[in-house]
Design an enzyme around this catalytic site. Structure first.
Site, mmCIF file in Angstrom:
data_model
loop_
_atom_site.group_PDB
_atom_site.id
_atom_site.type_symbol
_atom_site.label_atom_id
_atom_site.label_comp_id
_atom_site.label_asym_id
_atom_site.label_seq_id
_atom_site.Cartn_x
_atom_site.Cartn_y
_atom_site.Cartn_z
ATOM 1 N N ASN A 1 0.841 -1.191 0.000
ATOM 2 C CA ASN A 1 0.000 0.000 0.000
ATOM 3 C C ASN A 1 0.878 1.244 0.000
ATOM 4 O O ASN A 1 1.606 1.498 0.966
ATOM 5 C CB ASN A 1 -0.913 -0.035 1.231
ATOM 6 C CG ASN A 1 -1.895 1.120 1.249
ATOM 7 O OD1 ASN A 1 -1.995 1.879 0.294
ATOM 8 N ND2 ASN A 1 -2.623 1.256 2.345
ATOM 9 N N HIS B 1 -9.470 -0.365 5.422
ATOM 10 C CA HIS B 1 -8.164 -0.110 6.042
ATOM 11 C C HIS B 1 -8.376 0.641 7.358
ATOM 12 O O HIS B 1 -9.289 1.456 7.498
ATOM 13 C CB HIS B 1 -7.262 0.695 5.105
ATOM 14 C CG HIS B 1 -5.829 0.689 5.512
ATOM 15 N ND1 HIS B 1 -5.334 1.539 6.489
ATOM 16 C CD2 HIS B 1 -4.764 -0.055 5.083
ATOM 17 C CE1 HIS B 1 -4.056 1.318 6.649
ATOM 18 N NE2 HIS B 1 -3.663 0.350 5.797
ATOM 19 N N LYS C 1 -0.166 4.256 0.034
ATOM 20 C CA LYS C 1 -0.870 5.284 0.804
ATOM 21 C C LYS C 1 -0.808 6.641 0.086
ATOM 22 O O LYS C 1 -0.863 6.687 -1.154
ATOM 23 C CB LYS C 1 -0.325 5.359 2.226
ATOM 24 C CG LYS C 1 -0.462 4.018 2.967
ATOM 25 C CD LYS C 1 -0.212 4.138 4.441
ATOM 26 C CE LYS C 1 -0.426 2.768 5.112
ATOM 27 N NZ LYS C 1 -0.287 2.871 6.591
ATOM 28 N N GLU D 1 -4.015 -6.770 9.907
ATOM 29 C CA GLU D 1 -2.932 -5.886 10.314
ATOM 30 C C GLU D 1 -3.338 -5.212 11.622
ATOM 31 O O GLU D 1 -4.236 -4.372 11.629
ATOM 32 C CB GLU D 1 -2.659 -4.821 9.240
ATOM 33 C CG GLU D 1 -1.482 -3.925 9.590
ATOM 34 C CD GLU D 1 -1.201 -2.909 8.484
ATOM 35 O OE1 GLU D 1 -0.055 -2.486 8.359
ATOM 36 O OE2 GLU D 1 -2.155 -2.535 7.761
#
Length: 343
Positions: free
Chosen positions: A10, A94, A12, A164
């Site tokens: 990712n 997320h 981001k 996560e």
């Protein structure tokens, strides 16, 4: 068939075209294991740039999407827009979307359902915060997050669950192998429970679908009966209308016949009246002719009377003349006799 080992990166809210170009070139030149699927989560503004420049052996994912195809949702992107950039994955749920932007489990479930319906693969993120881990509710939190995702999944081949723990992101704390294994075991239990719930739900849906089908069949049968009754009513009504139409036609024909008779009678009356008028005119003419004849006779008689009177007057005048002549002769004779006597 088992799924390939999956690695997701990712990016981001990082990078620009220059730095991403360097990263993409590095990745394109790297040797990768063909048994590993690698997907990169690029910022939405660089999705098209990344997909156009990154080698096809790598997948690309959007970092978020909304739950509807289009509309007045400023700042959001839809699965349709993502697919239009030839990107086939999206990251949903997320922890930063959950805890920074306040996305609920329900919204994440709705996003998951719409993304899958639109043909995207979903990287579904789950994980607990530090206070939740320390409070001993890790399993409860992860189970709730997983369940709302599982409730909206029909084909798990298009879904990757990404665990996560939020407390391990940027805190310097890392999960020990034992914690990861415990979490993996929990995830397997939770996933198994979620799958069982999904299977139970599918069984209920099949039962509901069967009941719905039976209701539909019963309804269709009722509708067919109603339709048949309606048809019969329509046929009966049509028959009545035909009878009424026939009666109306007969009434019209009878009326037309009456009108024809009345018209014929009126014509005959007109003809009779015309004949009477012709007779009256002929009689008037004959009367005029008779009167004219009488007037001619009277005129002729008057003429004859005038002629007779004139003849009489002529005779009288002639007699008067003769008398005058005779008197004159007598006077002449007397005068002559007187003269002779004088002599």
């Amino acid at each position: 068939m088992s799924r390939k080992f999956f690695v997701g990166g990712n990016w981001k809210m990082n990078g620009d075209k220059k730095s991403l170009t360097d990263l993409i070139q590095t990745m394109n030149g790297a040797k990768t294991d063909p048994n590993v699927e690698v997907v990169c989560g690029a910022p939405s503004i660089y999705l098209d740039f990344t997909r156009s420049n990154l080698d096809a052996k790598f997948g690309v994912a959007a970092q978020n999407c909304y739950k509807v195809p289009k509309g007045a949702f400023t700042g959001e992107i839809s699965p349709a827009m993502i697919k239009d950039c030839e990107v086939n994955w999206v990251i949903l749920g997320h922890s930063e979307r959950r805890h920074v932007f306040g996305e609920s489990d329900e919204l994440i479930g709705q996003k998951t359902a719409h993304a899958l319906e639109s043909g995207l693969g979903v990287i579904a993120c789950i994980g607990e915060k530090l206070d939740e881990r320390e409070g001993g509710i890790t399993e409860k939190v992860v189970f709730a997050q997983t369940k709302v995702i599982a409730d909206n999944v029909k084909d798990w081949s298009k879904v990757v669950l990404a665990y996560e723990p939020v407390w391990a992101i940027g805190t310097g704390k890392t999960a020990s192998p034992q914690q990861v294994h415990i979490r993996d075991a929990c995830q397997q239990v939770h996933i198994r429970d979620a799958c069982q719930q999904v299977h139970a739900r599918d069984a209920c849906q099949q039962v509901h679908a069967r009941d719905a089908c039976q209701q539909v069949h019963a309804r269709d049968a009722c509708q067919q009966v109603h339709a048949r009754d309606a048809c019969q009513q329509v046929h009966a009504r049509d028959a009545c209308q035909q009878v009424h139409a026939r009666d109306a036609c007969q009434q019209v024909h009878a009326r037309d016949a009456c009108q024809q008779v009345h018209a014929r009678d009126a014509c005959q009356q007109v003809h009779a009246r015309d004949a009477c008028q012709q007779v009256h005119a002929r009689d008037a003419c004959q009367q005029v002719h008779a009167r004219d004849a009488c007037q001619q006779v009277h005129a002729r008689d008057a003429c004859q009377q005038v002629h007779a009177r004139d003849a009489c007057q002529q005779v009288h005048a002639r007699d008067a003349c003769q008398q005058v002549h005779a008197r004159d002769v007598s006077q002449n004779v007397n005068i002559r006799n007187m003269s002779a006597s004088e002599y």
